[in-house]
Design a protein around this motif. Structure first.
Motif, PDB file in Angstrom:
ATOM      1  N   ARG A 271       0.823  -1.214   0.000  1.00  0.00           N
ATOM      2  CA  ARG A 271       0.000   0.000   0.000  1.00  0.00           C
ATOM      3  C   ARG A 271       0.853   1.258   0.000  1.00  0.00           C
ATOM      4  O   ARG A 271       0.616   2.192  -0.787  1.00  0.00           O
ATOM      5  N   GLU A 307      -4.472  -8.519  -3.780  1.00  0.00           N
ATOM      6  CA  GLU A 307      -5.111  -7.204  -3.834  1.00  0.00           C
ATOM      7  C   GLU A 307      -4.579  -6.389  -5.009  1.00  0.00           C
ATOM      8  O   GLU A 307      -3.443  -6.576  -5.460  1.00  0.00           O
ATOM      9  N   SER A 315      -7.438   0.605  -1.954  1.00  0.00           N
ATOM     10  CA  SER A 315      -7.746  -0.732  -2.438  1.00  0.00           C
ATOM     11  C   SER A 315      -8.794  -0.647  -3.537  1.00  0.00           C
ATOM     12  O   SER A 315      -9.894  -0.123  -3.321  1.00  0.00           O
ATOM     13  N   LYS A 318      -9.959  -6.631  -3.620  1.00  0.00           N
ATOM     14  CA  LYS A 318      -9.209  -7.479  -2.695  1.00  0.00           C
ATOM     15  C   LYS A 318      -9.895  -8.828  -2.565  1.00  0.00           C
ATOM     16  O   LYS A 318     -11.127  -8.921  -2.620  1.00  0.00           O
ATOM     17  N   VAL A 327      -9.249 -11.649  -8.503  1.00  0.00           N
ATOM     18  CA  VAL A 327      -9.460 -10.304  -7.975  1.00  0.00           C
ATOM     19  C   VAL A 327      -9.310  -9.363  -9.159  1.00  0.00           C
ATOM     20  O   VAL A 327      -8.235  -9.269  -9.755  1.00  0.00           O
TER      21      VAL A 327
END
Length: 388
Positions: A271, A307, A315, A318, A327
């Motif tokens: 992230r 993800e 996001s 996920k 995904v």
């Protein structure tokens, strides 16, 4: 094609030709022009980093929005004493998943698999890894190339690989096969983690392990490759917790980071990498894996978490569980490119500190000695520890 095990894998792979269209590839060489090794000593003057950060190199997009599917699949280790049947079964499962993902919800532009969908992972020694490893290009990639052609898509995955130019070495390679069946990327792992596993270290050869020789053979630009395609500027890695590596990719114009894992990863690492560099990230981990030899179905609880993240670290999609699933996210790359620029940071503040840094292990250690197994790698790297 013969491997070190002496097994003719083309003949063994023929059992899945109906699924993968392998027969259609007989006599047709897999295109690899985009992934050919750079000429020895080739060193681009700017290393791919633009002087104007808004004018980084890119190709026209096939469409304004690119659809990506991260395929969270099981991991199943093959038998190192007779690896061909296991690789064949894993490849058949991979082909089945490609068909399922592309057959539901519309065709995707890019399919991403985890670190070891063909071979799995086990604490193999070097001789066992030589029997497990494949060649790229090779019969397995020809099967996957047929699927890329069929669906006009890119397919990314990791594998253990042997290379005639690197006898005795075992490489951890992340590949991307393009919609024409060409090998777009054949990326070495940049470095292995050291000092994390109790009692052992990894024996695969990374760029850092042989850095001087790698640069001599392929050029400095190949150390951190960025692949400019019609679905965006792609960069691959199975390396974790090294933000400098991904900052360098972003400086070279990477727009989508394709990251792989097996057995877990740090979600904050993914992230924050997207947030700090304003890039998209795809992280693919393995699913819960029943009947995986020598392992529980979910050892250490590290399965799942696949993800896709956006350039603000948000996001986009996920995995909803630890089981096998796709995904899917749509990346609006055309609008993204309208405002995106490479990271703007103040290197002059940090360069003096970086210049004085001494790493725990020097680069190039595997040019001197190749550890025979995981414990031998631990012994050797401990001996070369500059921080003792």
């Amino acid at each position: 094609m013969k491997q070190n095990s002496g097994v003719d894998r083309r003949r063994l792979l023929s059992g899945i030709t109906g699924l993968a269209g392998f027969a259609a590839l007989q006599g047709v060489a897999m295109g690899a022009a985009a992934a050919e090794k750079p000429a020895a000593g080739a060193k681009p003057s700017n290393m791919g980093v633009p002087a104007n950060g808004r004018a980084y190199e890119r190709k026209p997009l096939r469409s304004d929005v690119i659809t990506v599917a991260a395929v969270q699949s099981r991991i199943r280790s093959v038998d190192a004493q007779s690896s061909a049947p296991g690789i064949r079964a894993n490849l058949a499962h991979m082909v089945e998943l490609i068909d399922k993902v592309q057959g539901f919800g519309g065709v995707k532009d890019l399919l991403c698999f985890h670190e070891f969908p063909l071979q799995g992972w086990n604490p193999w020694d070097r001789k066992e890894l030589e029997r497990v490893a494949i060649t790229i290009p090779g019969p397995e990639t020809e099967v996957i190339a047929a699927k890329a052609r069929q669906y006009n898509c890119y397919i990314q995955f990791g594998a253990y690989v042997v290379d005639k130019d690197w006898p005795g070495h075992i490489l951890s390679i992340t590949s991307i096969i393009g919609p024409n069946g060409e090998l777009v990327a054949r990326d070495w792992k940049a470095r292995n983690i050291v000092g994390v596993f109790p009692g052992f270290e990894l024996v695969t050869t990374t760029i850092y392990n042989v850095l001087d020789r790698f640069v001599e053979m392929y050029g400095a630009d190949a150390v951190i490759p960025v692949h400019r395609t019609d679905i965006g500027n792609l960069a691959t890695s199975s390396t974790q917790l090294e933000p400098e590596l991904f900052r360098a990719m972003a400086l070279k114009g990477a727009e989508v980071l394709l990251r792989t894992a097996s057995g877990g990863f740090n979600a904050d690492d993914i992230r924050m990498t997207s947030l700090y560099n304003k890039v998209y990230s795809v992280i693919v981990n393995n699913a819960v894996s029943p009947d995986n030899p020598r392992f529980l179905d979910d050892p250490g609880g590290g399965a799942g978490g696949t993800e896709i993240l956006g350039p603000r670290g948000e996001s986009l999609a996920k995995a909803s569980s630890k089981f096998e699933q796709d995904v899917v996210a749509r990346l609006p790359l055309a609008s993204y490119r309208a405002t995106h620029q490479i990271p703007d940071f103040h290197l002059a503040l940090y360069q003096p500190v970086f210049d004085r840094f001494q790493p725990r292990q020097a680069p190039g250690l595997f040019n001197r000695y190749l550890p025979t197994d995981l414990k031998d790698a631990k012994r050797y790297l401990d001996e070369k520890n500059n921080w003792r």
